[in-house]
Structures are given as C-alpha cells and as structure tokens.
Design an enzyme around this catalytic site. Structure first.
Site, PDB file in Angstrom:
ATOM      1  N   LYS A   1     -11.130  52.255  22.134  1.00 41.08           N
ATOM      2  CA  LYS A   1     -11.485  52.914  23.401  1.00 41.08           C
ATOM      3  C   LYS A   1     -12.702  53.801  23.171  1.00 41.08           C
ATOM      4  CE  LYS A   1      -8.692  54.870  27.155  1.00 41.08           C
ATOM      5  NZ  LYS A   1      -7.456  55.616  27.416  1.00 41.08           N
TER       6      LYS A   1
HETATM    7  O1  G3P Z   1      -5.821  56.319  31.046  1.00 38.83           O
HETATM    8  C1  G3P Z   1      -6.453  57.512  31.336  1.00 38.83           C
HETATM    9  C2  G3P Z   1      -5.437  58.454  31.860  1.00 38.83           C
HETATM   10  O2  G3P Z   1      -4.611  58.864  30.835  1.00 38.83           O
HETATM   11  C3  G3P Z   1      -5.975  59.646  32.549  1.00 38.83           C
HETATM   12  O3  G3P Z   1      -4.977  60.064  33.410  1.00 38.83           O
HETATM   13  O4  G3P Z   1      -3.764  61.610  34.834  1.00 38.83           O
HETATM   14  O5  G3P Z   1      -5.002  62.454  32.804  1.00 38.83           O
HETATM   15  O6  G3P Z   1      -6.243  61.684  34.829  1.00 38.83           O
HETATM   16  P1  G3P Z   1      -5.006  61.532  34.001  1.00 38.83           P
END
Ligand code: G3P
Length: 217
Positions: free
Chosen positions: A83
């Site tokens: 990633k």
């Molecule tokens: O895959 C990316 C994800 O983990 C981000 O999610 O909820 O932290 O914006 P969030």
C-alpha cells in the site's frame, strides 16, 4: 463485489472469514497501532488466514525507501498488496514495484485525477476514501462514480477499492456504482444484515410455530 475487511484484528477477521465474507484485508499504520501488534508478525498471521490480497502500508515518504519497504513487506507472503500513498514518490514506487509483478494498492485518493494517475502508474487497486470526503462536506460517492466512469472510458484494469466506508449505505452505493471492492470495518460488514422486518418476521414465525406444537427434529 469483493469484501475486504479493514482491520488488523485477527479475531474479527477470523469471525467474518468463517462466514465466507472476507475476500481480502486492508491495514494501515493507524490500524496496526490500534492492534498493538508488530507489523510484520500480524501481517504474516493475516496472510496465513486469508488467501486474498492483504494490504500492508509503507511508512517511508521518499520513493527509494518506499520501494525498499515495499519489497520487504512483499516478502511476508505472496498475497501481499503493497500500500502506497498518492504522492509522486508513491506513484514512482508504484511503477517500480508493479513492474516487478507486485500487487499495489494506492491509498489516500481524494480526486478522480489522482485515480487516473494511479492507474497509469500500474496500481492493482485504487483506494478512494469516501467517509473522509463526507467529513469535509463533500460527497464521497461522487468520487466513486467519477472513477468508475473514467476507468471504464479507457479500459483501465485498476480495481476500485472503495475505502473509508463508515455506513451500510456506503456499501450499497458502492455496489450500485460498480466499485470492484469495498473495504469496511468489521462492524459495518456485520451491520449489513440488519433489518427490523427480518427480526419482526422471524419473531412472528416462531410464535406461530410454537402454537402448532410440532417439531422438525
Ligand atoms: O482503508 C482506509 C480506511 O481505513 C480509512 O477509514 O474511517 O479512518 O477514514 P477511516
């Protein structure tokens, strides 16, 4: 549509995997921090559990070290997707590592143009962050729509991995638009089953069945 689970928690991955709901796993530095585990150890454990792509994120910010970290992460298992963040250095690393045959997930995508660049650099997956766009009063689903249209216009094979999913509606909308993959926290995936009419209907069936006095087994 493929379901990736966005966590580094082994128990949560195992529970959903036993239900056949896990086509892959995504992690990031924040999720590794939350797990309290060593990145190499926990990623190896996840790869032993899940045969689909398991995203492990580099933490270097310059291309040379991103490439070195990416090569080290890719050695953990054959199903690692390295990633990389959507920066010029990240795209440079994407080009080098994808040319070596490694799966690449380009993350932190917030615009259609960024997604176009990632596809040209050979990304296997592009991760547009829906919830974080919603957080700043934009509509994350518009971005999924735009990327779908652009990739289809030119036949890019990069898979749209709808990320930063916070609600069940994000999942429905991603499926309707045609995102290839969603990655969501275990709680959101588990909530997909919820419907009050299912619960009410089952209660009614059980009450009526009890009145028959019959047994199947
Ligand atoms: O895959 C990316 C994800 O983990 C981000 O999610 O909820 O932290 O914006 P969030």
């Amino acid at each position: 549509m493929k379901f990736f689970v966005d966590t580094a928690e082994i128990d949560a991955i195992t529970e959903l995997n036993d239900l056949g709901m896990v086509d892959g796993v995504t992690t990031n530095p924040s999720l590794i921090m939350k797990s309290g585990r060593d990145i190499i150890e926990v990623t190896k454990e996840i790869c032993e559990l899940i045969s689909g792509p398991v995203s492990a994120e580099v933490v270097a910010t310059d291309a040379k070290n991103m490439i070195a970290e990416g090569r080290k992460l890719a050695k953990i298992a054959s199903n690692i997707a390295v990633k990389l963040p959507l920066t010029w250095d990240g795209l440079k690393a994407c080009k080098v590592l994808s040319d070596e045959g490694k799966m690449i997930n380009v993350t932190l995508c917030f615009s259609a143009n960024q997604a176009l660049l990632a596809a040209k650099a050979g990304a296997t997956f592009i991760s547009p962050f829906i919830g974080r766009l919603d957080d700043v009063n934009l509509d994350g689903m518009d971005l999924i729509n735009e990327i779908r249209q652009i990739y289809d216009n030119f036949g890019y094979e990069t898979q749209i991995l709808a990320a930063s999913i916070r609600t069940v509606n994000h999942v429905t909308q991603s499926a309707l638009i045609g995102a290839d993959v969603i990655t969501a926290p275990p709680s959101v995936i588990k909530s997909l089953i919820d419907h009050p009419l299912t619960d009410r209907g089952l209660d009614q069936f059980m009450a009526d069945w009890a009145k028959t006095g019959q047994k199947i087994l």
